[in-house]
Write an enzyme that holds these catalytic residues in place. Structure first.
Site, short mmCIF file in Angstrom:
data_model
loop_
_atom_site.label_atom_id
_atom_site.label_comp_id
_atom_site.label_asym_id
_atom_site.label_seq_id
_atom_site.Cartn_x
_atom_site.Cartn_y
_atom_site.Cartn_z
CB SER A 146 -0.92 -0.06 1.30
OG SER A 146 -2.03 0.80 0.82
CE LYS A 199 -18.35 21.89 9.78
NZ LYS A 199 -17.40 22.15 8.75
#
Length: 335
Positions: A146, A199
């Site tokens: 990764s 939000k």
């Protein structure tokens, strides 16, 4: 006949054995030595902390050779984080400023880490090559997956040990959801006041919906994945974009698979990496050194004092924020 009071008093006191007296003397002596050693350690630690001996970059010779034409091994070990990045950058800068260093081996033993830190490591490698014109070879040991692979593709070539695991090209996002625990088990209700619907997505205190998953995939995971694929495509010119995409499904690959798929160039060990770097740099018989941090006792001592003094603050703010904030990672989590 009357006994002298003084003699009677002396005879009434128990006489300490020779063994007990010796044991007491040894104990006092040992205690004095321990006190002296502690004083010396504290004085040396404070001295080093005050006069800047901590955080030095040291070097150790790995392979003997020409001291005027040298290679440096810069290690990228463990989870790639801001702390890892800072250490890595210092070591790379040491190689920039040393005219005897003709090339660098990036030794990678990492399952990856945060998206931002992994990307910065890649950026620093590209910047190093641009500033110096010196070649850089990635050498994979153990796990280089990764974010570890993300950094490696910035190098001119990649060599991996026969037992190395690499790949895991992709992005993972992790977060906690404690809604049921709080509401059903503890009877606690979270109250959130926000300026817009999205939000607080995702919130650990509210239900995670398919709409939120699609939103985060579009805004966070997708762009990070696309950048990963793009940089692999740029760093592995022998692969087409379609080939990279087919390999970038999060799968891990052992060295033979990675070699067959075009993710690495060679299989070998450190000596092979040195030889490969020598081909790029046009250098034979180089001295090879590795860099390491010397934090010293002073740095450790000061960090302990700092940790104790701010423990409450860290537990209530930094640690809580780290645990509850969603993490977007170039990380193989299958270990």
């Amino acid at each position: 006949m009357e006994t002298c009071p003084l003699i009677e008093n002396l005879e009434s006191k128990p006489k300490a054995s020779l063994f007990n007296r010796l044991l007491g003397g040894v104990g006092k002596f040992a205690l004095s030595i321990i006190k002296t050693v502690l004083i010396i350690i504290v004085v040396v630690g404070v001295f080093r902390a005050l006069f800047g001996q901590d955080g030095m970059v040291l070097e150790r010779v790995l392979r003997e050779g020409s001291s005027s034409r040298r290679f440096a091994v810069v290690r990228l070990n463990g989870i790639i984080s801001t702390q890892t990045l800072n250490s890595f950058t210092r070591h790379l800068e040491r190689a920039v400023n040393d005219p005897s260093i003709k090339g660098v081996i990036l030794s990678v033993t990492s399952p990856g880490g945060t998206v931002a830190a992994s990307d910065r490591v890649h950026h620093e490698i590209m910047r190093f090559k641009s500033r110096t014109g010196k070649p850089m070879v990635a050498f994979m040991q153990g796990i280089a997956a990764s974010g570890g692979y993300y950094a490696s593709v910035a190098c001119d070539s990649i060599i991996a040990e026969p037992t190395a695991i690499t790949g895991s090209i992709g992005v993972v996002m992790q977060s906690f959801n404690v809604q049921n625990l709080f509401s059903e088990k503890l009877g606690v209700e979270a109250i959130t006041i926000k300026s817009g619907e999205k939000k607080d997505w995702p919130s650990m205190f509210n239900e995670f919906t398919d709409e939120q998953a699609a939103y985060l995939q579009e805004k966070l995971v997708g762009p990070a994945y696309d950048r990963f694929v793009m940089l692999v495509n740029q760093g592995r010119p022998g692969l087409t974009l379609e080939q990279v995409t087919s390999l970038a499904d999060g799968s891990i690959y052992h060295a033979e698979e990675a070699m067959a798929g075009g993710l690495i160039d060679r299989i070998g060990y450190l000596d092979d990496a040195i030889t490969l770097l020598g081909e790029f740099a046009g250098v034979a018989n180089p001295e090879t050194v590795e860099y390491a941090e010397d934090f010293g006792f002073g740095g450790s001592l000061m960090s302990q004092f700092k940790g104790v003094s701010s423990l409450g603050s860290k537990l209530s703010r930094e640690t809580l924020n780290e645990l509850t904030s969603p993490q977007i990672l170039y990380l193989w989590t299958g270990q």
